[in-house]
Design a protein around this motif. Sequence first.
Motif, PDB file in Angstrom:
ATOM      1  N   SER A   1     -10.956   0.081   3.124  1.00  0.00           N
ATOM      2  CA  SER A   1     -10.297   0.573   1.914  1.00  0.00           C
ATOM      3  C   SER A   1     -10.316   2.108   1.857  1.00  0.00           C
TER       4      SER A   1
ATOM      5  N   PRO B   1      -8.004  -7.033  -1.201  1.00  0.00           N
ATOM      6  CA  PRO B   1      -9.025  -6.990  -0.136  1.00  0.00           C
ATOM      7  C   PRO B   1      -9.701  -8.328   0.161  1.00  0.00           C
TER       8      PRO B   1
ATOM      9  N   ASN C   1     -10.945  -1.765  -5.384  1.00  0.00           N
ATOM     10  CA  ASN C   1     -11.022  -2.381  -4.061  1.00  0.00           C
ATOM     11  C   ASN C   1     -12.455  -2.770  -3.724  1.00  0.00           C
TER      12      ASN C   1
ATOM     13  N   THR D   1       0.816  -1.218   0.000  1.00  0.00           N
ATOM     14  CA  THR D   1       0.000   0.000   0.000  1.00  0.00           C
ATOM     15  C   THR D   1       0.846   1.262   0.000  1.00  0.00           C
TER      16      THR D   1
END
Length: 191
Positions: free
Chosen positions: A131, A103, A160, A56
């Motif tokens: 998210s 996810p 996501n 991320t």
Amino acid sequence: MNHILNPTIFEFFTVYIILFGVCVLWEKWVRRTLTYNRGVFLSLFTGYMLLTLLLTVQPMSPAEWSIVVPGSPLVNLRPFRIITLMLQSVQGHWLLMWSIFLPIPFIFFVGFLRRGKIGFSNLFVTGFTASLIIEVMLYVMNHIPHFPKHLFDLDVLILNGFGVFLGCVLFSWMESKQWMKEYISETMSTK
């Protein structure tokens, strides 16, 4: 360590072992609910969270940089703009895949933590909210010196959200099976 965002395998596993050790100690001595199955669950959850964190916080991709106007806020609110650019790039397909599939394990971890007693809509809202929180936090971190810049991207939320939806469908389908109910109960048991 060359850079905190690019750890070696040794550094990654060192941090993983420390985080996992903290989780196990917490379960063993504070909550007193550590079992073998919960230990395996904690191990997978810790590894997933660490990998998710590393993926991320990676710097923006060339496709994201191509739409940034110098001096403007790092925000993309036009749907499918980045997705289109990524589909045209060589490595864009991988980035799209990560945005969709990352996810899905989170949904399963939430489902296990709730012992399967969570509805489809609550599971979806939990995943999508996580998210959204991550996207907002990354955007806020743009003000930290020497931290990689991140684009608040509507496309990432769309991808996501699609991944969260897939994870919810898959978990709901699997959770309806008796073997999955038994597996969740066995894994999250405190005895």
